[in-house]
Design an enzyme around this catalytic site. Structure first.
Site, PDB file in Angstrom:
ATOM      1  CB  ILE A 160      -1.033  -0.003   1.168  1.00  0.00           C
ATOM      2  CG1 ILE A 160      -1.953  -1.148   0.963  1.00  0.00           C
ATOM      3  CG2 ILE A 160      -1.871   1.572   1.162  1.00  0.00           C
ATOM      4  CD1 ILE A 160      -3.104  -1.346   2.192  1.00  0.00           C
ATOM      5  CG  ASP A 179       8.913  -0.684   5.607  1.00  0.00           C
ATOM      6  OD1 ASP A 179       9.613  -1.649   6.329  1.00  0.00           O
ATOM      7  OD2 ASP A 179       8.158  -0.934   4.885  1.00  0.00           O
ATOM      8  CB  ALA A 240      -2.589   2.246   8.776  1.00  0.00           C
ATOM      9  CG  ASP A 265     -10.953   5.198   6.403  1.00  0.00           C
ATOM     10  OD1 ASP A 265     -11.944   5.619   6.346  1.00  0.00           O
ATOM     11  OD2 ASP A 265     -10.437   3.934   6.039  1.00  0.00           O
ATOM     12  CD  GLU A 270     -12.104   1.105  12.896  1.00  0.00           C
ATOM     13  OE1 GLU A 270     -12.796   0.116  12.856  1.00  0.00           O
ATOM     14  OE2 GLU A 270     -11.286   1.972  12.693  1.00  0.00           O
ATOM     15  CG  HIS A 289     -12.058   0.747   8.857  1.00  0.00           C
ATOM     16  ND1 HIS A 289     -11.564   0.256  10.072  1.00  0.00           N
ATOM     17  CD2 HIS A 289     -11.199   0.416   8.067  1.00  0.00           C
ATOM     18  CE1 HIS A 289     -10.792  -0.815   9.755  1.00  0.00           C
ATOM     19  NE2 HIS A 289     -10.516  -0.500   8.478  1.00  0.00           N
ATOM     20  CB  ALA A 292     -10.168  -1.487   2.031  1.00  0.00           C
TER      21      ALA A 292
END
Length: 318
Positions: A160, A179, A240, A265, A270, A289, A292
């Site tokens: 991603i 990373d 994420a 997001d 949640e 969320h 995607a």
């Protein structure tokens, strides 16, 4: 034929693949009264967001595979599954393009200040007596910025993160990434500058986007200290995991003007509590969320989880 239970509905394309090689049971969610009986003789289950806890696993003593319709597996008790020899499969690349597009759309939204400008327009801040609209945009302090030439920092440069980078580079942005698992040479070939650590990245970026899994034991990755290291005109995007960002610290950074804007997001927990300080913070795009949640990604996730689950069971796929 193996028995596979769907705890939640998935795209029909995935169900069709499963039915070619397995007996499929479709439930309506974790509260479906048929769940205990279905689990008792299932060889595999496929789940979207439902938590798979020890209680769930202990009802499925025949389980060999858990298919996760999505990238993350943090809703599954992976420790117990491993102890029981249950294999977990997921779909880490099926939502790559959708989340990449969401991130760039959110960047544009924040850089162009769409929420602020639209609110001012709807609120009557622009008047016929005040001259041209562009002049009023200037006088009201609502001038936006260009992505071209801006510096995007990525925390995580997996599938991603690299999807975001490709789009950002095409728009003329400079892209750097932290990373520790990425090959620095591969990143450079992709046009991404590798950076050793977060502390080195934060002071240099105009936008920061998170693309790593959450770790509840570690706590937030971005909190008060990290917000203090960002430039005041920087923006943050988190599509994420909610636990990556200290939500109270984010609200304070936006309210205090130490952060120019943010798009969130994902939340912890949640759904988010509407009494959360986030809901009163300025210059904040909140979405449920949904990064995607595109028709294309949902079909890919269903097809991928069906194929991967059958492969893990040793069933033939066509």
């Amino acid at each position: 034929m193996p028995i596979i239970t769907l705890l939640e509905s998935i795209h029909p394309a995935g169900v069709e693949i499963l039915r070619q090689s397995a007996t499929v049971r479709e439930l309506s969610g974790p509260d479906d009264p048929r769940l205990p009986e279905a689990l008792a003789d299932s060889d595999a289950i496929i789940v979207r967001s439902t938590p798979i806890t020890a209680a769930t696993l202990n009802q499925g003593m025949r389980l060999r595979v858990i298919g996760r319709h999505g990238a993350g597996i943090d809703n599954i008790d992976g420790t117990l599954a491993a102890e029981r020899g249950i294999r977990i499969v997921n779909t880490p690349r099926s939502n790559t393009e959708s989340v990449g597009e969401y991130t760039i759309a959110a960047l544009m939204h924040l850089f162009k200040r769409f929420s602020e400008v639209e609110s001012a327009l709807r609120g009557g801040k622009f008047t016929a007596a005040a001259g041209s609209l562009p002049g009023q945009v200037d006088r009201l302090g609502l001038i936006g910025r260009e992505l071209s030439g801006a510096h995007l920092g990525l925390v995580g440069a997996g599938a991603i993160g690299q999807s975001v980078a490709r789009r950002a580079l095409a728009l003329g942005m400079r892209v750097s990434a932290v990373d520790p698992y990425a090959d620095p040479d591969a990143l450079e070939r992709a046009g991404i500058t590798p950076v050793a650590d977060l502390a080195s990245l934060l002071p240099t970026v105009d936008a920061l986007s998170l693309h790593v899994p959450g770790d509840p034991a570690r706590g937030p990755l971005i909190g008060e200290r990290e917000f203090g290291m960002l430039r005041p005109n920087a923006v943050l995007i988190n599509a994420a995991r909610g636990g990556l960002v200290d939500e109270d610290a984010l609200a304070r950074a936006l309210t205090g003007g130490t952060l120019a804007g943010a798009a969130v997001d994902v939340f912890s927990p949640e759904p988010p509590d509407v009494a959360s300080p986030l809901f009163g913070a300025p210059n904040l795009l909140l979405t449920p969320h949904m990064a995607a949640m595109t028709a294309e990604a949902l079909e890919r996730m269903a097809v991928d989880v069906a194929r991967f689950t059958l492969e893990a069971l040793g069933a033939e796929t066509t």
